[in-house]
Design an enzyme around this catalytic site. Structure first.
Site, PDB file in Angstrom:
ATOM      1  N   GLY A  51      -5.068  -4.626   6.426  1.00 40.47           N
ATOM      2  CA  GLY A  51      -6.330  -3.790   6.029  1.00 40.47           C
ATOM      3  C   GLY A  51      -7.499  -4.238   6.993  1.00 40.47           C
ATOM      4  O   GLY A  51      -8.177  -3.319   7.277  1.00 40.47           O
ATOM      5  N   VAL A  74     -11.268  -7.551  -0.286  1.00 40.30           N
ATOM      6  CA  VAL A  74     -11.311  -6.164  -0.526  1.00 40.30           C
ATOM      7  C   VAL A  74     -10.333  -5.408   0.633  1.00 40.30           C
ATOM      8  O   VAL A  74     -10.662  -5.973   1.653  1.00 40.30           O
ATOM      9  CB  VAL A  74     -12.611  -5.351  -0.633  1.00 40.30           C
ATOM     10  CG1 VAL A  74     -12.323  -3.725  -0.500  1.00 40.30           C
ATOM     11  CG2 VAL A  74     -13.708  -5.861  -1.860  1.00 40.30           C
ATOM     12  N   ASP A 118      -8.714  -2.303   3.256  1.00 38.06           N
ATOM     13  CA  ASP A 118      -9.023  -1.057   3.778  1.00 38.06           C
ATOM     14  C   ASP A 118      -8.829   0.114   2.821  1.00 38.06           C
ATOM     15  O   ASP A 118      -9.341   1.153   2.902  1.00 38.06           O
ATOM     16  CB  ASP A 118      -8.187  -0.970   5.150  1.00 38.06           C
ATOM     17  CG  ASP A 118      -6.776  -1.077   4.993  1.00 38.06           C
ATOM     18  OD1 ASP A 118      -6.278  -1.569   4.083  1.00 38.06           O
ATOM     19  OD2 ASP A 118      -6.201   0.091   5.328  1.00 38.06           O
ATOM     20  N   THR A 156      -1.793   1.860   6.108  1.00 38.62           N
ATOM     21  CA  THR A 156      -0.879   0.769   5.400  1.00 38.62           C
ATOM     22  C   THR A 156      -0.914  -0.303   6.477  1.00 38.62           C
ATOM     23  O   THR A 156      -1.104  -0.228   7.639  1.00 38.62           O
ATOM     24  CB  THR A 156       0.593   1.178   5.056  1.00 38.62           C
ATOM     25  OG1 THR A 156       1.188   1.647   6.236  1.00 38.62           O
ATOM     26  CG2 THR A 156       0.529   2.076   3.879  1.00 38.62           C
ATOM     27  N   THR A 209       0.913  -1.234  -0.023  1.00 40.17           N
ATOM     28  CA  THR A 209       0.079   0.106  -0.122  1.00 40.17           C
ATOM     29  C   THR A 209       0.938   1.254  -0.017  1.00 40.17           C
ATOM     30  O   THR A 209       1.906   1.539   0.544  1.00 40.17           O
ATOM     31  CB  THR A 209      -0.809   0.081   1.190  1.00 40.17           C
ATOM     32  OG1 THR A 209      -1.477  -1.334   1.282  1.00 40.17           O
ATOM     33  CG2 THR A 209      -1.929   1.058   1.060  1.00 40.17           C
TER      34      THR A 209
END
Ligand code: GLY
Length: 318
Positions: free
Chosen positions: A234, A209, A211, A231, A180
């Protein structure tokens, strides 16, 4: 006029010069907008094939497909755009931006719907799986006895799903700073924006999916309090509502690093057998910034309009 500021999570520094060029204003244009700076900076990170957790070169899911998540939020309007599990587009941040600007009745699109919308918005398709990332996926599956996982994913195949979940449960947290990119911007007009982009947890279950696409969890921005993003693991940020929690702390008077550390501590007692680190960053409307992490040695990068280059700042240990 406000002094423009950009901050970025580890490996986001490659995009800061491009983002600052937008904030300073190019070719005689006046100072640029925070939303444009965030998108410009993250596009550079998404194009960096050496970064295996964002955009092109990102590590694939369990069945060898690169699925990308991203979001962007405008602090002036609290409008946001987010996309998740997107395949075949190297710049999910630009799809998220288009959702924000062109589809105001919605905030988040996923999978095939996000890809359809990206085509309609004229966003370029392109390859995302590099040979290096594909080889890392193959080696990861082989070493864990799941070498055939990429070919055994028929619907309803319960034994496959069990194996996948066992594999994910035994995955060690990736070493080093991973996963991320966050870019937070304050522009000369005093507006904030926050952007996040990721390829997500390596070998994740297809359709997972992160965060990074969930407003309130991995990304939140409000000119009245600040911009914050996460980061790392998630699922913890989703369960803790971490980015929004940072802003609640800022509004209550915490300084930036204190607000980040307090928001992370709220996730510390969540039952979670994976226990990989979680980090967050924030930037205030008056240009103060801070970060925190549940792991030691985490940093972030800062650049103001007065700087020739970025500098690296340590995060507080939560
Ligand atoms: N924060 C990114 C992820 O959980 O994959």
């Amino acid at each position: 006029m406000t002094q423009p500021v950009l901050i970025a999570s580890e490996r986001g520094e490659v995009g800061l010069a491009a983002g600052m060029a937008v904030l300073r204003g190019r070719g005689g244009a006046g100072p640029g907008r925070a939303m444009d700076a965030v998108e410009a900076a993250i596009r550079i990170v998404e194009s960096n094939e050496e970064d295996h957790y964002v955009g092109v070169g990102g590590l694939p899911n369990l069945i060898g497909e690169v699925e990308l998540d991203a979001s962007i939020m405008d602090g002036a309007t609290r409008r946001a755009g987010a996309v998740a599990a997107v395949t075949g587009f190297p710049h999910p941040i630009s799809i998220a931006r288009a959702v924000c600007d062109l589809l105001p009745q919605h905030v988040m699109l996923v999978g095939a719907g996000a890809e359809r919308f990206a085509d309609e918005a004229g966003i370029a398709r392109g390859p995302t799986l590099t040979e290096e990332a594909r080889q890392m996926w193959q080696d990861g599956l082989t070493s864990s006895g799941l070498a055939d996982a990429g070919t055994r994913h028929g619907p309803g195949e319960v034994s496959y799903r069990r194996k996948v979940l066992e594999r994910i449960a035994t995955m060690p947290p990736p070493a080093g700073s991973w996963g991320t990119v966050n870019v937070l911007a304050l522009d000369a007009a005093g507006n904030l924006a926050a952007g996040v982009s990721t390829s997500g947890y390596p070998w994740k279950y297809p359709g997972r999916v992160s965060d990074s696409a969930v407003i309130g969890a991995g990304n939140y921005c409000d000119n009245r309090a600040g911009a914050a993003a996460c980061t790392g693991r998630g699922e913890l940020a989703i369960r803790g509502g971490t980015a929004r929690s940072v802003l609640v702390r800022l509004a209550a008077g915490d300084d930036p690093a204190q607000a980040c550390a307090a928001a992370l501590r709220e996730t510390a007692d969540l039952p979670d057998e994976f226990r990989s680190p979680l980090q967050c960053l924030c930037l205030t409307p008056d240009g103060r910034h801070g970060g925190a992490a549940t792991n030691a040695g985490a940093t972030y990068a800062v650049m103001t309009a007065a700087d020739d280059d970025y500098r690296v700042v340590e995060r507080r240990r939560a």
